[in-house]
Design a protein around this motif. Sequence first.
Motif, PDB file in Angstrom:
ATOM      1  N   GLN A  78      -0.473 -13.236   8.650  1.00 31.35           N
ATOM      2  CA  GLN A  78      -1.018 -12.247   7.730  1.00 31.35           C
ATOM      3  C   GLN A  78      -2.344 -12.751   7.165  1.00 31.35           C
ATOM      4  N   LYS A  79      -3.368 -11.921   7.274  1.00 29.85           N
ATOM      5  CA  LYS A  79      -4.643 -12.256   6.655  1.00 29.85           C
ATOM      6  C   LYS A  79      -4.528 -12.026   5.152  1.00 29.85           C
ATOM      7  N   PRO A  80      -5.113 -12.902   4.350  1.00 31.40           N
ATOM      8  CA  PRO A  80      -5.088 -12.670   2.896  1.00 31.40           C
ATOM      9  C   PRO A  80      -5.744 -11.340   2.551  1.00 31.40           C
ATOM     10  N   TYR A 118       0.666  -2.287 -21.192  1.00 35.57           N
ATOM     11  CA  TYR A 118      -0.008  -3.091 -20.172  1.00 35.57           C
ATOM     12  C   TYR A 118       0.229  -2.495 -18.785  1.00 35.57           C
ATOM     13  N   TYR A 119      -0.779  -2.652 -17.948  1.00 36.53           N
ATOM     14  CA  TYR A 119      -0.755  -2.126 -16.587  1.00 36.53           C
ATOM     15  C   TYR A 119      -0.707  -3.317 -15.632  1.00 36.53           C
ATOM     16  N   VAL A 120       0.237  -3.251 -14.708  1.00 35.09           N
ATOM     17  CA  VAL A 120       0.539  -4.396 -13.851  1.00 35.09           C
ATOM     18  C   VAL A 120       0.502  -3.964 -12.390  1.00 35.09           C
ATOM     19  N   SER A 121      -0.046  -4.809 -11.538  1.00 36.42           N
ATOM     20  CA  SER A 121       0.005  -4.531 -10.104  1.00 36.42           C
ATOM     21  C   SER A 121      -0.049  -5.837  -9.323  1.00 36.42           C
ATOM     22  N   PHE A 122       0.472  -5.778  -8.119  1.00 39.49           N
ATOM     23  CA  PHE A 122       0.329  -6.877  -7.170  1.00 39.49           C
ATOM     24  C   PHE A 122       0.506  -6.308  -5.776  1.00 39.49           C
ATOM     25  N   TYR A 123       0.134  -7.083  -4.780  1.00 39.25           N
ATOM     26  CA  TYR A 123       0.263  -6.653  -3.385  1.00 39.25           C
ATOM     27  C   TYR A 123       1.268  -7.543  -2.677  1.00 39.25           C
ATOM     28  N   ILE A 124       1.996  -6.942  -1.744  1.00 38.26           N
ATOM     29  CA  ILE A 124       3.049  -7.658  -1.038  1.00 38.26           C
ATOM     30  C   ILE A 124       3.046  -7.276   0.437  1.00 38.26           C
ATOM     31  N   SER A 125       3.433  -8.214   1.282  1.00 40.74           N
ATOM     32  CA  SER A 125       3.538  -7.961   2.714  1.00 40.74           C
ATOM     33  C   SER A 125       4.723  -8.748   3.255  1.00 40.74           C
ATOM     34  N   LEU A 126       5.579  -8.097   4.024  1.00 36.58           N
ATOM     35  CA  LEU A 126       6.775  -8.740   4.571  1.00 36.58           C
ATOM     36  C   LEU A 126       6.386  -9.764   5.625  1.00 36.58           C
ATOM     37  N   GLY A 127       6.920 -10.968   5.509  1.00 40.67           N
ATOM     38  CA  GLY A 127       6.716 -11.962   6.556  1.00 40.67           C
ATOM     39  C   GLY A 127       7.310 -11.462   7.865  1.00 40.67           C
ATOM     40  N   TRP A 176      -0.928  -4.858   3.535  1.00 38.34           N
ATOM     41  CA  TRP A 176      -0.565  -5.195   2.163  1.00 38.34           C
ATOM     42  C   TRP A 176      -0.223  -3.913   1.410  1.00 38.34           C
ATOM     43  N   VAL A 177       0.899  -3.914   0.710  1.00 40.19           N
ATOM     44  CA  VAL A 177       1.371  -2.750  -0.032  1.00 40.19           C
ATOM     45  C   VAL A 177       1.308  -3.051  -1.523  1.00 40.19           C
ATOM     46  N   GLN A 178       0.761  -2.122  -2.284  1.00 42.76           N
ATOM     47  CA  GLN A 178       0.642  -2.340  -3.723  1.00 42.76           C
ATOM     48  C   GLN A 178       1.910  -1.917  -4.470  1.00 42.76           C
ATOM     49  N   VAL A 179       2.355  -2.758  -5.367  1.00 37.67           N
ATOM     50  CA  VAL A 179       3.418  -2.431  -6.311  1.00 37.67           C
ATOM     51  C   VAL A 179       2.765  -2.387  -7.686  1.00 37.67           C
ATOM     52  N   LYS A 180       2.966  -1.310  -8.421  1.00 37.38           N
ATOM     53  CA  LYS A 180       2.304  -1.205  -9.716  1.00 37.38           C
ATOM     54  C   LYS A 180       3.159  -0.432 -10.710  1.00 37.38           C
ATOM     55  N   GLY A 181       2.854  -0.598 -11.976  1.00 35.03           N
ATOM     56  CA  GLY A 181       3.558   0.110 -13.030  1.00 35.03           C
ATOM     57  C   GLY A 181       2.984  -0.290 -14.383  1.00 35.03           C
ATOM     58  N   ASP A 219      -0.195 -11.321  -3.132  1.00 30.66           N
ATOM     59  CA  ASP A 219      -1.611 -11.551  -3.371  1.00 30.66           C
ATOM     60  C   ASP A 219      -2.106 -10.595  -4.465  1.00 30.66           C
ATOM     61  N   ALA A 220      -3.243 -10.928  -5.053  1.00 30.03           N
ATOM     62  CA  ALA A 220      -3.960 -10.064  -6.001  1.00 30.03           C
ATOM     63  C   ALA A 220      -3.071  -9.603  -7.164  1.00 30.03           C
ATOM     64  N   ILE A 221      -2.676 -10.526  -8.028  1.00 24.99           N
ATOM     65  CA  ILE A 221      -1.821 -10.221  -9.170  1.00 24.99           C
ATOM     66  C   ILE A 221      -2.702  -9.770 -10.344  1.00 24.99           C
ATOM     67  N   PHE A 222      -2.293  -8.685 -11.009  1.00 26.37           N
ATOM     68  CA  PHE A 222      -3.165  -8.089 -12.020  1.00 26.37           C
ATOM     69  C   PHE A 222      -2.366  -7.621 -13.232  1.00 26.37           C
ATOM     70  N   VAL A 223      -2.867  -7.959 -14.435  1.00 21.86           N
ATOM     71  CA  VAL A 223      -2.279  -7.488 -15.696  1.00 21.86           C
ATOM     72  C   VAL A 223      -3.419  -7.167 -16.651  1.00 21.86           C
ATOM     73  N   SER A 224      -3.393  -5.970 -17.240  1.00 21.67           N
ATOM     74  CA  SER A 224      -4.460  -5.577 -18.165  1.00 21.67           C
ATOM     75  C   SER A 224      -3.959  -4.508 -19.125  1.00 21.67           C
ATOM     76  N   SER A 225      -4.556  -4.465 -20.299  1.00 24.67           N
ATOM     77  CA  SER A 225      -4.272  -3.379 -21.247  1.00 24.67           C
ATOM     78  C   SER A 225      -5.223  -2.208 -21.024  1.00 24.67           C
ATOM     79  N   ASP A 226      -6.151  -2.356 -20.089  1.00 31.08           N
ATOM     80  CA  ASP A 226      -7.136  -1.322 -19.770  1.00 31.08           C
ATOM     81  C   ASP A 226      -6.602  -0.443 -18.641  1.00 31.08           C
ATOM     82  N   SER A 227      -6.282   0.797 -18.936  1.00 30.99           N
ATOM     83  CA  SER A 227      -5.693   1.706 -17.937  1.00 30.99           C
ATOM     84  C   SER A 227      -6.669   2.088 -16.835  1.00 30.99           C
ATOM     85  N   THR A 228      -7.958   1.859 -17.072  1.00 38.18           N
ATOM     86  CA  THR A 228      -8.971   2.246 -16.080  1.00 38.18           C
ATOM     87  C   THR A 228      -9.344   1.077 -15.175  1.00 38.18           C
ATOM     88  N   ALA A 229      -8.829  -0.112 -15.477  1.00 37.44           N
ATOM     89  CA  ALA A 229      -9.204  -1.297 -14.722  1.00 37.44           C
ATOM     90  C   ALA A 229      -8.347  -1.451 -13.473  1.00 37.44           C
TER      91      ALA A 229
END
Length: 233
Positions: A78-80, A118-127, A176-181, A219-229
């Motif tokens: 898997q490429k990053p 807070y707005y949270v997201s990350f990306y995941i890919s099955l090995g 890569w699939v994004q999981v967010k909430g 990959d690409a873990i994200f947490v922010s209080s900014d809903s537009t970010a």
Amino acid sequence: MIRKIYIWICLLLSSFLSAQINLVPNPSFEDTVGCPFQWNSINKSAGWMSFTDSPDYFNSCSSPTSGFGSPSNSFGYQKPLHGKAYAGALLNSLPFTHNGREYFGTKLTQTLTIGTKYYVSFYISLGNMQYNDCPCNKVGARFTTYTYSAAQWDTKLMTNFAHIYSNSLLTDSINWVQVKGSFTADSAYKYIVLGNFFNELNTDTLNCANSWVTYSYFDAIFVSSDSTASFDF
């Protein structure tokens, strides 16, 4: 002259605020303290640590033959999504009665404020190695006020609760699939932890008759209080 100083201060403040949008330090695992060469090397990625058992770290600075390089390693190819590195963890392990799970996390750059959304997201890919074609759901992020033991199969975090998680089976081993909430902080949380926080009875799986383990890259873990970010690539 005063106008120039004012403009300079505004630019500096803007740059500082932009840097604070994502509360996850080293969110794409690019900063290293050493190249990974064995299991349980998540601490080779600056700031990240094991919360249970032996989550892994993959970086192109390691040779492909080491098993911990990227894009080729022991769990597939898997490429990053971003940069040259990513993390990996066991999310489900059917033959065992201990509900095999691995968790990894990091301390946030700021403690979360109670009552703030807070707005949270990350990306995941099955090995995609052999015996790893058993995707599951319920993979998510949980926030804590303290670290947990890194002992093998510690179940303190497996309480069938996560602040955000995917109800969908995460089956894609190509993309890569994004999981967010989002969630509203009810405690002054200091850490983010990633993994599957649900036991076997509360986790759905697919094709597990032909396999026995669910292992995925992050990959690409994200947490922010900014809903537009969003994560800035």
